[in-house]
Design an enzyme around this catalytic site. Sequence first.
Site, mmCIF file in Angstrom:
data_model
loop_
_atom_site.group_PDB
_atom_site.id
_atom_site.type_symbol
_atom_site.label_atom_id
_atom_site.label_comp_id
_atom_site.label_asym_id
_atom_site.label_seq_id
_atom_site.Cartn_x
_atom_site.Cartn_y
_atom_site.Cartn_z
ATOM 1 N N GLY A 46 5.954 0.260 -1.340
ATOM 2 C CA GLY A 46 7.300 0.829 -1.484
ATOM 3 C C GLY A 46 8.442 -0.059 -1.022
ATOM 4 O O GLY A 46 9.543 0.025 -1.538
ATOM 5 N N ASP A 105 9.563 9.502 6.678
ATOM 6 C CA ASP A 105 9.424 10.918 6.390
ATOM 7 C C ASP A 105 8.881 11.567 7.675
ATOM 8 O O ASP A 105 9.624 11.743 8.630
ATOM 9 C CB ASP A 105 8.458 11.006 5.194
ATOM 10 C CG ASP A 105 8.336 12.371 4.591
ATOM 11 O OD1 ASP A 105 9.357 12.942 4.227
ATOM 12 O OD2 ASP A 105 7.203 12.867 4.465
ATOM 13 N N ARG A 167 8.835 3.114 -9.572
ATOM 14 C CA ARG A 167 9.394 2.221 -8.548
ATOM 15 C C ARG A 167 10.517 1.358 -9.114
ATOM 16 O O ARG A 167 11.361 0.858 -8.382
ATOM 17 C CB ARG A 167 8.313 1.275 -8.017
ATOM 18 C CG ARG A 167 7.155 1.972 -7.324
ATOM 19 C CD ARG A 167 6.266 0.922 -6.652
ATOM 20 N NE ARG A 167 4.977 1.441 -6.248
ATOM 21 C CZ ARG A 167 4.725 2.101 -5.127
ATOM 22 N NH1 ARG A 167 5.703 2.327 -4.272
ATOM 23 N NH2 ARG A 167 3.517 2.540 -4.836
#
Length: 182
Positions: A46, A105, A167
Amino acid sequence: MNELSKYYDKVLMTEEEIKKMVARLGAEITRDYAGKKLFLICVLKGGFVFMADLVRAIDLPLEVDFIAVSSYGSSTKTSGVVRLLKDIDKPLNDKHVLIVEDIMDSGLTLNYIKSMFVNRNPLSVKVCTAFDKPERRKVDITPDYVGAVIPDEFVIGYGLDYDGILRNLPDLCILKRDIYEK
Ligand code: IMP
Ligand code: MG
């Protein structure tokens, strides 16, 4: 990106806004690490888009490396289990480490990665995340550099995926709920 527009209803941050955000972070990091040996470690997959932009916004000599950890798979909720799939190549003793992550997160991933690097005794370890969802935190970890605080929604684009894809969206977008709530 017409083909990908069916995956989202809302753009949370445009490419332009992200560009400004990265420039601001780059300037802060340049100021804070002046005269130091900076070593940026990107969390794959990511983090790769953010990392590529961030290094070009930092006006210092720096080194880069990459680690890979296990991801969500096809779910949008964290399993809480972190597995190291690829490590860095060099020892860290004389380095100031800055971990570069796409999003925080629950904080479980970063917490695991940060303690792993702290245990290798570098000069310092800090965390830079492009996006942060602090409401969802399960462990006590605060990033040192945050691009943007975002609401508790599953986001895609700018390196962030759903089920391995999306992405490459230049904007940060909110994934359509009916795609994962089937
Ligand atoms: P944490 O361990 O719960 O903090 O999760 C961090 C990792 O989960 C990130 O590196 C992302 O790969 C993934 N993740 C968390 N939220 C999102 C999201 O909204 N979209 C895409 N990936 C996410
Ligand atoms: Mg990630």
